[in-house]
Enzyme design. Structure first.
Site, short mmCIF file in Angstrom:
data_model
loop_
_atom_site.label_atom_id
_atom_site.label_comp_id
_atom_site.label_asym_id
_atom_site.label_seq_id
_atom_site.Cartn_x
_atom_site.Cartn_y
_atom_site.Cartn_z
N ASN A 212 0.97 -1.09 -0.14
CA ASN A 212 0.03 0.10 0.01
C ASN A 212 0.86 1.31 0.14
OD1 ASN A 212 1.04 0.47 2.60
ND2 ASN A 212 -0.87 -0.36 3.49
N ASP B 229 -8.87 -9.95 0.42
CA ASP B 229 -8.08 -9.06 1.30
C ASP B 229 -8.10 -7.48 0.89
OD1 ASP B 229 -5.78 -8.68 3.75
OD2 ASP B 229 -4.92 -7.88 1.70
#
Lengths: 339, 339, 339
Positions: C25, C214
């Site tokens: 991320n 996820d």
């Protein structure tokens, strides 16, 4: 078959995906080509799903046209893009999908409209890709809505008939072009069509082609002004011929027109089969992309003037200027009508 | 600092991965470029790990040279490739990694040797990419082993000094080249370097560059013979200059020599920054790839003869023939020595 | 058939890979979904390899269950993850694979345990995907080891029989949900299953599905607390039905329970064929993901309370609280037993 569709098949579809570093350029702006690819994926799913709600051959919605579209706000890495696609018109053999792209900053909750597009699909049989299937009709909210859709259908049909694949060859650039000439920034890439470019049948998704086109146009624009550049708009694109798995596609871009703050780039896509070379190259798609140059705060920068050389470049420059002025006028009149 | 390394830091590393449709061409053969990329990833990990077992700046092992390598068996979709990398020699500022690639069919249990390669790395400081760090020495199994490594080191050092970046420009192909000429199959692609091409610092991994080179060489080969083609070998590659994130790389390939059953393709990689265009283009890498053409049973097919035009093409053809004959002789003598 | 397996077929397998920007991320934390995908790839290879060491149809190990798993340390870009998979139990028609994930910082040499997981596979014939093959037995180090494995087998078999696909529909969020309600952060994505999602047959790998789950859970968590969030654990997942190439999967996530420092998100995976829409949607997988919120130094942050509305949300909240307390108690007792 002529019963109006209800329920799921014609209901809107939403795709969302978080934007990753590879979706964006070095400055963090998501490439317009990735947005176009998501738009087309949503359109293809909603169109294919709808066309298979009838009896007969299984089919895939193949992209034949994208209407002119504008990139209204930049999208950044880490934002979530929401793509909503809805079938808004059906004719006997084609359907229109309208797509809206919202970008959401999931940390602040801020949302902005990034793009609105309209795409036309025709259902091709999976058994025989040259067989066009019939499209089940949708139910309209009102007679006006149906009538407006019919007008859009007629207008794009007319334009597709008029526009033929541009037969023009793109000449290789001269060996040592001067800076800010057309030859200086002209660029081309080749791509071998792989399995991921095609999903349900052996033909390239329109969205994959648009992404490659945006990539080349972006390199042309960056070479011309050496700054952070982003896609501002794309003129209507007609997909003349399909591109098959195992083909090599050559995507070439060159500047046609430069205004004070924008660059118009013509992009040509040629395909040829590597194993059936005797069939030769063919022009699959062509389009005009408009890019703008941005400073560090994402404000538009002036663009260096284009050095036009020879009659052909001048003619293309003049044609580009006409398109530029028409688009400008249209934007103004849309604004005044409160759109 | 001069104590020989023992144990884990210098221990071999194994990477393995299942081959997916995206790793292969339409006929199911995994692209040589993907094998090269895995080889380099393994080499980079084992080299970087070793060079950071000392005090001083953190550093990354940067690829400077790959020795000539042969693709001994084709690899297919669904097979698992096992890449084993081991440091086999260290000098003050460089290290050699030997890599072996096995392909395993997990359904039948059959295993085959797919590739063996040797790579040279130098440790670049992450604080200052132009600063070359020292390499901690490894412990050798025997004095002979050390001596043989030293000879390989001297040989490659000599070759790297002799070989300079080929200054030669690649001319654009003529507009309508005749079939089986050099111009007919010449191809080039451009690629904008993204974050995933670079991992620990802002420079492209050597393996990423080799994959792009193999891709272009494969398109050139397929255009020449219109069949299923695979990489047979790659001559030694020197990496002259680093390529930075945000650069556009232009990778161009052209046929230099064609024997009865193989094609030699010269591939040139030029890089230029899109935002600092005044620095101009520079030659980053160049190499010769050899491809063969396969029938449906993966047996080699004859290759169409190359139509050579002009003095330059004839000179490159003659040079290619010398390399071809040298390689053939070397293979024969290796065979006789039982290697 | 009852001869104990020896040697290579049952030997552990190691996968390793350097973590790239696209695996992580914006804050640089590798997504839990990518770790899960690597775990499942290792399990599938070691399981498929083992099941093909016998005569009979070639087969593929298909994932049917993943036991509850915890993410013990965050993994960052540039680190090398080492995934080791080993077959630890076999029954007549299923096998257990235990997987360990170590993350290595190749600059500092530091290593940490990132995850430990146990997966259950059944061998499906490649000729007929509905035919379950027999599993060759493995050799156990001791009778105790065998007995413990048998207990784990019985326990998971019981649970799989008890758990049915949750029939519950997920309602669309209300148009303008208030902040910190369930509706506010509820998210869904759709994905068209492509060739790379499937390798040896036309069904999606379990690891691909877990990665999508996820991703959605992460978006839900980020929307709720607007910070850097990471996967802390995943409850046991049962894979009820297979998902085929050409399907559209809809993955939807919603908050069920929020404690002081964690969020539980229920994720439902529904699949439907785009070309055979009349077959309708079916529930393929469902699971509970737990996320935590991190500050800039990767320390846990408090999570905003969940505004529960209506009976259903309250019931799910209470059920989530029970799971939360059970897990907490288990962690404590594991700690006291020195695990």
């Amino acid at each position: 078959m002529s019963a109006p569709q209800t329920g799921e098949a014609a209901s809107p579809l939403q795709i969302c995906r978080i934007m990753r570093p590879d979706d964006a350029n070095v400055a963090g702006n998501v490439h317009g080509g990735n947005i176009l690819k998501m738009i087309e994926e949503a359109g293809c799913i909603v169109g294919t799903r709808h066309c298979n709600t009838q009896n007969g051959d299984r089919c895939l919605a193949a992209l034949v046209r994208v209407e002119k579209t504008e990139f209204l706000s930049p999208v950044f890495i880490g934002e979530v893009t929401h793509v909503t696609a809805e079938i808004t018109h059906t004719s006997k053999h084609s359907l229109e999908v309208q797509v809206k792209v919202m970008a959401e900053n999931i940390l602040t909750g801020a949302k902005k409209l990034a793009n609105k597009a309209a795409l036309w699909y025709v259902p091709c049989s999976l058994q025989n890709v040259d067989k066009i299937m019939e499209v089940p009709p949708i139910k309209y909210a009102s007679a006006e809505q149906e009538e407006e859709g019919r007008k859009r259908y007629e207008a794009q049909k007319m334009e597709r008939l008029e526009t033929k694949a541009r037969p023009e060859e793109m000449m290789p650039s001269p060996p040592n072009p001067e800076k800010h000439t057309v030859g200086f920034s002209q660029s081309s890439l080749i791509h071998l069509v792989g399995p991921s470019d095609c999903t349900l049948h052996d033909y390239v998704h329109g969205g994959v082609t648009m992404k490659l086109m945006d990539e080349v146009a972006g390199i042309v624009a960056a070479r011309h002004c050496n700054t952070n550049i982003v896609t501002a708009s794309v003129d209507a694109i007609n997909f003349h011929r399909k591109i098959k798995k195992g083909c090599v596609v050559t995507v070439t871009g060159r500047l046609t027109f430069v205004s004070n703050k924008s660059m118009e780039i013509e992009v040509l896509v040629d395909a040829s089969s590597v194993v059936e070379a005797e069939k030769g190259k063919y022009r699959a798609v062509s389009a005009f992309f408009t890019f703008i140059s941005l400073d560090k705060d994402n404000k538009p920068l002036p663009v260096p003037a284009l050095k036009v050389e020879g009659e052909d470049e001048q003619r293309r420059f003049d044609e580009g200027k006409v398109r530029y002025l028409q688009n400008k006028e249209k934007r103004l009149s849309d604004k005044m009508r409160g759109q």
